[in-house]
Design a protein around this motif. Structure first.
Motif, PDB file in Angstrom:
ATOM      1  N   VAL A 154       1.116  14.303  -2.113  1.00 34.16           N
ATOM      2  CA  VAL A 154       1.429  14.035  -3.515  1.00 34.16           C
ATOM      3  C   VAL A 154       0.791  12.701  -3.886  1.00 34.16           C
ATOM      4  CG1 VAL A 154       3.276  13.573  -5.164  1.00 34.16           C
ATOM      5  CG2 VAL A 154       3.627  15.241  -3.339  1.00 34.16           C
ATOM      6  N   ILE A 155       0.149  12.636  -5.033  1.00 35.72           N
ATOM      7  CA  ILE A 155      -0.423  11.379  -5.522  1.00 35.72           C
ATOM      8  C   ILE A 155       0.579  10.760  -6.490  1.00 35.72           C
ATOM      9  CG2 ILE A 155      -2.234  10.318  -6.890  1.00 35.72           C
ATOM     10  CD1 ILE A 155      -4.134  12.401  -5.829  1.00 35.72           C
ATOM     11  N   VAL A 156       0.886   9.494  -6.273  1.00 42.35           N
ATOM     12  CA  VAL A 156       1.804   8.766  -7.135  1.00 42.35           C
ATOM     13  C   VAL A 156       1.030   7.614  -7.761  1.00 42.35           C
ATOM     14  CG1 VAL A 156       3.908   7.375  -7.207  1.00 42.35           C
ATOM     15  CG2 VAL A 156       3.760   9.351  -5.672  1.00 42.35           C
ATOM     16  N   THR A 157       1.128   7.474  -9.072  1.00 43.35           N
ATOM     17  CA  THR A 157       0.479   6.383  -9.787  1.00 43.35           C
ATOM     18  C   THR A 157       1.558   5.428 -10.283  1.00 43.35           C
ATOM     19  OG1 THR A 157      -1.264   7.887 -10.498  1.00 43.35           O
ATOM     20  CG2 THR A 157      -1.068   5.809 -11.683  1.00 43.35           C
ATOM     21  N   LEU A 158       1.378   4.158  -9.996  1.00 37.68           N
ATOM     22  CA  LEU A 158       2.357   3.147 -10.380  1.00 37.68           C
ATOM     23  C   LEU A 158       1.741   2.195 -11.400  1.00 37.68           C
ATOM     24  CD1 LEU A 158       3.518   2.402  -6.759  1.00 37.68           C
ATOM     25  CD2 LEU A 158       4.731   3.784  -8.433  1.00 37.68           C
ATOM     26  N   GLU A 159       2.569   1.675 -12.282  1.00 34.49           N
ATOM     27  CA  GLU A 159       2.077   0.772 -13.316  1.00 34.49           C
ATOM     28  C   GLU A 159       1.761  -0.618 -12.776  1.00 34.49           C
ATOM     29  OE1 GLU A 159       4.379   0.584 -16.882  1.00 34.49           O
ATOM     30  OE2 GLU A 159       4.641   2.753 -16.966  1.00 34.49           O
ATOM     31  N   LYS A 160       2.550  -1.078 -11.820  1.00 36.48           N
ATOM     32  CA  LYS A 160       2.388  -2.448 -11.328  1.00 36.48           C
ATOM     33  C   LYS A 160       1.950  -2.450  -9.871  1.00 36.48           C
ATOM     34  CE  LYS A 160       5.960  -4.329 -14.323  1.00 36.48           C
ATOM     35  NZ  LYS A 160       7.239  -5.034 -14.355  1.00 36.48           N
ATOM     36  N   ARG A 161       0.998  -3.298  -9.568  1.00 38.58           N
ATOM     37  CA  ARG A 161       0.521  -3.435  -8.187  1.00 38.58           C
ATOM     38  C   ARG A 161       1.639  -3.950  -7.279  1.00 38.58           C
ATOM     39  NH1 ARG A 161      -3.549  -3.231  -4.911  1.00 38.58           N
ATOM     40  NH2 ARG A 161      -3.970  -4.852  -3.382  1.00 38.58           N
ATOM     41  N   GLU A 162       2.476  -4.824  -7.798  1.00 41.38           N
ATOM     42  CA  GLU A 162       3.576  -5.366  -7.002  1.00 41.38           C
ATOM     43  C   GLU A 162       4.513  -4.256  -6.514  1.00 41.38           C
ATOM     44  OE1 GLU A 162       5.752  -7.711  -4.731  1.00 41.38           O
ATOM     45  OE2 GLU A 162       3.879  -8.306  -5.689  1.00 41.38           O
ATOM     46  N   THR A 163       4.744  -3.262  -7.362  1.00 46.86           N
ATOM     47  CA  THR A 163       5.572  -2.125  -6.964  1.00 46.86           C
ATOM     48  C   THR A 163       4.924  -1.369  -5.810  1.00 46.86           C
ATOM     49  OG1 THR A 163       6.375  -1.917  -9.236  1.00 46.86           O
ATOM     50  CG2 THR A 163       6.729  -0.034  -7.782  1.00 46.86           C
ATOM     51  N   LEU A 164       3.622  -1.178  -5.894  1.00 48.95           N
ATOM     52  CA  LEU A 164       2.874  -0.526  -4.819  1.00 48.95           C
ATOM     53  C   LEU A 164       3.019  -1.303  -3.521  1.00 48.95           C
ATOM     54  CD1 LEU A 164       0.678   1.387  -3.615  1.00 48.95           C
ATOM     55  CD2 LEU A 164      -0.987  -0.266  -4.463  1.00 48.95           C
ATOM     56  N   LEU A 165       2.822  -2.608  -3.589  1.00 46.25           N
ATOM     57  CA  LEU A 165       2.908  -3.432  -2.382  1.00 46.25           C
ATOM     58  C   LEU A 165       4.307  -3.396  -1.782  1.00 46.25           C
ATOM     59  CD1 LEU A 165       0.740  -6.467  -3.539  1.00 46.25           C
ATOM     60  CD2 LEU A 165       0.066  -4.565  -2.058  1.00 46.25           C
ATOM     61  N   GLN A 166       5.329  -3.400  -2.621  1.00 48.29           N
ATOM     62  CA  GLN A 166       6.703  -3.308  -2.125  1.00 48.29           C
ATOM     63  C   GLN A 166       6.937  -1.975  -1.412  1.00 48.29           C
ATOM     64  OE1 GLN A 166       9.213  -3.901  -5.517  1.00 48.29           O
ATOM     65  NE2 GLN A 166       8.947  -6.123  -5.528  1.00 48.29           N
ATOM     66  N   LEU A 167       6.449  -0.897  -2.008  1.00 51.49           N
ATOM     67  CA  LEU A 167       6.614   0.423  -1.377  1.00 51.49           C
ATOM     68  C   LEU A 167       5.908   0.492  -0.033  1.00 51.49           C
ATOM     69  CD1 LEU A 167       6.193   2.895  -4.365  1.00 51.49           C
ATOM     70  CD2 LEU A 167       8.227   2.538  -2.972  1.00 51.49           C
ATOM     71  N   LEU A 168       4.691  -0.012   0.026  1.00 55.13           N
ATOM     72  CA  LEU A 168       3.934   0.040   1.278  1.00 55.13           C
ATOM     73  C   LEU A 168       4.581  -0.836   2.355  1.00 55.13           C
ATOM     74  CD1 LEU A 168       0.287   0.055  -0.078  1.00 55.13           C
ATOM     75  CD2 LEU A 168       1.563   1.969   0.904  1.00 55.13           C
ATOM     76  N   ARG A 169       5.142  -1.977   1.950  1.00 50.55           N
ATOM     77  CA  ARG A 169       5.828  -2.841   2.924  1.00 50.55           C
ATOM     78  C   ARG A 169       7.067  -2.152   3.497  1.00 50.55           C
ATOM     79  NH1 ARG A 169       4.101  -7.365  -0.337  1.00 50.55           N
ATOM     80  NH2 ARG A 169       5.875  -7.100  -1.729  1.00 50.55           N
ATOM     81  N   LYS A 170       7.745  -1.377   2.689  1.00 41.87           N
ATOM     82  CA  LYS A 170       8.981  -0.724   3.124  1.00 41.87           C
ATOM     83  C   LYS A 170       8.741   0.668   3.716  1.00 41.87           C
ATOM     84  CE  LYS A 170      11.995  -3.278   0.113  1.00 41.87           C
ATOM     85  NZ  LYS A 170      13.231  -3.244  -0.621  1.00 41.87           N
ATOM     86  N   ALA A 171       7.504   1.117   3.721  1.00 39.59           N
ATOM     87  CA  ALA A 171       7.192   2.466   4.197  1.00 39.59           C
ATOM     88  C   ALA A 171       7.623   2.679   5.650  1.00 39.59           C
ATOM     89  CB  ALA A 171       5.699   2.750   4.041  1.00 39.59           C
ATOM     90  N   LYS A 172       7.568   1.643   6.463  1.00 36.44           N
ATOM     91  CA  LYS A 172       7.949   1.768   7.873  1.00 36.44           C
ATOM     92  C   LYS A 172       9.423   2.153   8.026  1.00 36.44           C
ATOM     93  CE  LYS A 172       4.626  -1.673   9.391  1.00 36.44           C
ATOM     94  NZ  LYS A 172       4.463  -2.980  10.014  1.00 36.44           N
TER      95      LYS A 172
END
Length: 85
Positions: free
Chosen positions: A13-31
């Protein structure tokens, strides 16, 4: 959804986010998903260009070789660099 439909594997699934900070938070918590019973099979990864994909694959293949040659060592890829510890 993208990719070919198969009976035994969910499609990405492709997810598009409005803010880069939100992306970075998600990737940090992905583990943390790995520790969850419900989401242990869910993986998050950033969208990479074909060149970035090739570079990443080269690094990951190198890390696999290092792990095979030295099973007691810890190796991983972080921000395009192989780390050990």
């Amino acid at each position: 959804l993208i990719g070919e439909k198969t009976d035994n594997r969910p499609r990405p699934v492709i997810v598009t986010l409005e803010k880069r900070e939100t992306l970075l938070q998600l990737l940090r918590k992905a583990k943390q998903l790995r520790d969850s019973d419900k989401f242990s099979s869910v993986f998050l990864s950033p969208d990479l260009t074909p060149e970035e994909q090739r570079e990443r694959k080269t690094l990951v293949d190198t890390v696999k070789g290092l792990r095979r040659d030295n099973p007691n060592g810890r190796y991983w890829v972080s921000r395009g660099v192989i780390k050990c510890g």
